[in-house]
Design a protein around this motif. Structure first.
Motif, PDB file in Angstrom:
ATOM      1  N   ARG A   1      18.517  -1.394  -0.649  1.00 42.12           N
ATOM      2  CA  ARG A   1      17.187  -0.837  -0.928  1.00 42.12           C
ATOM      3  C   ARG A   1      16.135  -1.927  -1.126  1.00 42.12           C
ATOM      4  N   LYS A   2      16.356  -3.087  -0.506  1.00 36.15           N
ATOM      5  CA  LYS A   2      15.474  -4.235  -0.741  1.00 36.15           C
ATOM      6  C   LYS A   2      14.045  -3.993  -0.265  1.00 36.15           C
ATOM      7  N   ALA A   3      13.843  -3.238   0.807  1.00 36.20           N
ATOM      8  CA  ALA A   3      12.484  -2.960   1.282  1.00 36.20           C
ATOM      9  C   ALA A   3      11.734  -2.099   0.265  1.00 36.20           C
ATOM     10  N   GLU A   4      12.396  -1.096  -0.246  1.00 32.80           N
ATOM     11  CA  GLU A   4      11.793  -0.244  -1.276  1.00 32.80           C
ATOM     12  C   GLU A   4      11.521  -1.060  -2.537  1.00 32.80           C
ATOM     13  N   LEU A   5      12.429  -1.951  -2.857  1.00 27.03           N
ATOM     14  CA  LEU A   5      12.255  -2.810  -4.027  1.00 27.03           C
ATOM     15  C   LEU A   5      11.022  -3.701  -3.859  1.00 27.03           C
ATOM     16  N   ALA A   6      10.819  -4.238  -2.668  1.00 26.15           N
ATOM     17  CA  ALA A   6       9.635  -5.066  -2.404  1.00 26.15           C
ATOM     18  C   ALA A   6       8.355  -4.238  -2.573  1.00 26.15           C
ATOM     19  N   ASP A   7       8.346  -3.024  -2.035  1.00 24.87           N
ATOM     20  CA  ASP A   7       7.182  -2.151  -2.192  1.00 24.87           C
ATOM     21  C   ASP A   7       6.873  -1.906  -3.668  1.00 24.87           C
ATOM     22  N   ARG A   8       7.886  -1.575  -4.420  1.00 24.97           N
ATOM     23  CA  ARG A   8       7.697  -1.263  -5.845  1.00 24.97           C
ATOM     24  C   ARG A   8       7.286  -2.516  -6.624  1.00 24.97           C
ATOM     25  N   PHE A   9       7.845  -3.672  -6.257  1.00 25.77           N
ATOM     26  CA  PHE A   9       7.459  -4.913  -6.928  1.00 25.77           C
ATOM     27  C   PHE A   9       5.964  -5.159  -6.790  1.00 25.77           C
ATOM     28  N   TYR A  10       5.464  -5.079  -5.559  1.00 28.42           N
ATOM     29  CA  TYR A  10       4.048  -5.356  -5.355  1.00 28.42           C
ATOM     30  C   TYR A  10       3.165  -4.295  -6.002  1.00 28.42           C
ATOM     31  N   SER A  11       3.608  -3.055  -6.027  1.00 24.84           N
ATOM     32  CA  SER A  11       2.849  -2.019  -6.737  1.00 24.84           C
ATOM     33  C   SER A  11       2.698  -2.388  -8.206  1.00 24.84           C
ATOM     34  N   HIS A  12       3.792  -2.778  -8.820  1.00 26.08           N
ATOM     35  CA  HIS A  12       3.753  -3.166 -10.235  1.00 26.08           C
ATOM     36  C   HIS A  12       2.967  -4.468 -10.434  1.00 26.08           C
ATOM     37  N   LEU A  13       3.156  -5.418  -9.542  1.00 24.98           N
ATOM     38  CA  LEU A  13       2.458  -6.694  -9.670  1.00 24.98           C
ATOM     39  C   LEU A  13       0.944  -6.482  -9.657  1.00 24.98           C
ATOM     40  N   PHE A  14       0.466  -5.640  -8.754  1.00 22.93           N
ATOM     41  CA  PHE A  14      -0.974  -5.425  -8.632  1.00 22.93           C
ATOM     42  C   PHE A  14      -1.535  -4.623  -9.805  1.00 22.93           C
ATOM     43  N   VAL A  15      -0.702  -3.832 -10.456  1.00 28.89           N
ATOM     44  CA  VAL A  15      -1.148  -3.146 -11.677  1.00 28.89           C
ATOM     45  C   VAL A  15      -1.326  -4.176 -12.790  1.00 28.89           C
ATOM     46  N   HIS A  16      -0.341  -5.081 -12.922  1.00 30.28           N
ATOM     47  CA  HIS A  16      -0.379  -6.091 -13.989  1.00 30.28           C
ATOM     48  C   HIS A  16      -1.366  -7.219 -13.690  1.00 30.28           C
ATOM     49  N   LEU A  17      -1.475  -7.583 -12.422  1.00 27.41           N
ATOM     50  CA  LEU A  17      -2.334  -8.702 -12.014  1.00 27.41           C
ATOM     51  C   LEU A  17      -3.196  -8.274 -10.821  1.00 27.41           C
ATOM     52  N   PRO A  18      -4.160  -7.404 -11.046  1.00 31.89           N
ATOM     53  CA  PRO A  18      -4.951  -6.903  -9.913  1.00 31.89           C
ATOM     54  C   PRO A  18      -5.700  -8.000  -9.165  1.00 31.89           C
ATOM     55  N   GLU A  19      -5.986  -9.090  -9.845  1.00 26.08           N
ATOM     56  CA  GLU A  19      -6.733 -10.176  -9.208  1.00 26.08           C
ATOM     57  C   GLU A  19      -5.945 -10.879  -8.102  1.00 26.08           C
ATOM     58  N   VAL A  20      -4.622 -10.727  -8.068  1.00 24.96           N
ATOM     59  CA  VAL A  20      -3.840 -11.401  -7.027  1.00 24.96           C
ATOM     60  C   VAL A  20      -3.736 -10.595  -5.738  1.00 24.96           C
ATOM     61  N   GLU A  21      -4.107  -9.325  -5.791  1.00 27.60           N
ATOM     62  CA  GLU A  21      -3.977  -8.489  -4.595  1.00 27.60           C
ATOM     63  C   GLU A  21      -4.784  -9.047  -3.425  1.00 27.60           C
ATOM     64  N   SER A  22      -5.926  -9.626  -3.713  1.00 24.31           N
ATOM     65  CA  SER A  22      -6.771 -10.172  -2.642  1.00 24.31           C
ATOM     66  C   SER A  22      -6.124 -11.366  -1.937  1.00 24.31           C
ATOM     67  N   LEU A  23      -5.146 -11.990  -2.562  1.00 24.61           N
ATOM     68  CA  LEU A  23      -4.453 -13.125  -1.939  1.00 24.61           C
ATOM     69  C   LEU A  23      -3.608 -12.697  -0.741  1.00 24.61           C
ATOM     70  N   PHE A  24      -3.307 -11.404  -0.661  1.00 20.15           N
ATOM     71  CA  PHE A  24      -2.386 -10.923   0.361  1.00 20.15           C
ATOM     72  C   PHE A  24      -3.070 -10.292   1.560  1.00 20.15           C
ATOM     73  N   GLY A  25      -4.363 -10.085   1.506  1.00 21.91           N
ATOM     74  CA  GLY A  25      -5.069  -9.482   2.632  1.00 21.91           C
ATOM     75  C   GLY A  25      -4.713  -8.010   2.783  1.00 21.91           C
ATOM     76  N   ASP A  26      -5.108  -7.453   3.912  1.00 24.58           N
ATOM     77  CA  ASP A  26      -4.898  -6.027   4.152  1.00 24.58           C
ATOM     78  C   ASP A  26      -3.460  -5.689   4.523  1.00 24.58           C
ATOM     79  N   ASP A  27      -2.829  -6.563   5.260  1.00 24.49           N
ATOM     80  CA  ASP A  27      -1.468  -6.300   5.719  1.00 24.49           C
ATOM     81  C   ASP A  27      -0.553  -7.387   5.186  1.00 24.49           C
TER      82      ASP A  27
END
Length: 141
Positions: free
Chosen positions: A19-45
């Motif tokens: 389930r590593k792909a799902e885990l990656a999705d959930r990680f970034y969802s949580h990361l952006f909640v905790h650190l919204p300022e880092v989301e812009s580092l990743f671009g749109d895709d």
């Protein structure tokens, strides 16, 4: 880490790997909640970033099984993330995001004992990464 803890941790690997792909999705969802300022580092895709997360997770899982590859995984993580100047706050929140993702994805498949061991392991990796980053950023005498 106690060998029994390593064995307990290893028992969760097949489920995590599957389930590593799902885990990656959930990680970034949580990361952006905790650190919204880092989301812009990743671009749109940031599908490539998710793939790299899943690959590094797999490598780290193998590192637990083969202690020789874990320092290489840590070195790789430090190299990739050094440019972001991550501090203790960011490392702590990233660790919480990894743990929250594990809990989301594995739910009841993650035993209480495994949850405790994963928390300890994630915290340890974040501390090592922070220490390694501090060493690399420290002025050389």
């Amino acid at each position: 880490m106690d060998p029994r803890d390593v064995d307990e941790m290893r028992s969760s690997f097949p489920t995590i790997f599957a389930r590593k792909a799902e885990l990656a999705d959930r990680f970034y969802s949580h990361l952006f909640v905790h650190l919204p300022e880092v989301e812009s580092l990743f671009g749109d895709d940031f599908s490539k970033q998710k793939e790299m997360f899943a690959a590094m997770l797999t490598y780290c899982l193998k590192g637990v099984a083969n202690s020789q590859s874990l320092p290489q995984a840590r070195a790789g993580l430090v190299k990739v993330h050094a440019r972001f100047n991550l501090g203790p706050r960011e490392m702590e929140l990233a660790g919480k995001a990894v743990m929250a993702a594990l809990e989301d994805v594995l739910g009841n498949d993650l035993s209480t004992k495994q949850r405790e061991i994963w928390e300890q392991a994630i915290s340890g990796v974040m501390q090592l990464l922070l220490a390694e980053t501090d060493t690399k950023l420290a002025p050389q005498c």
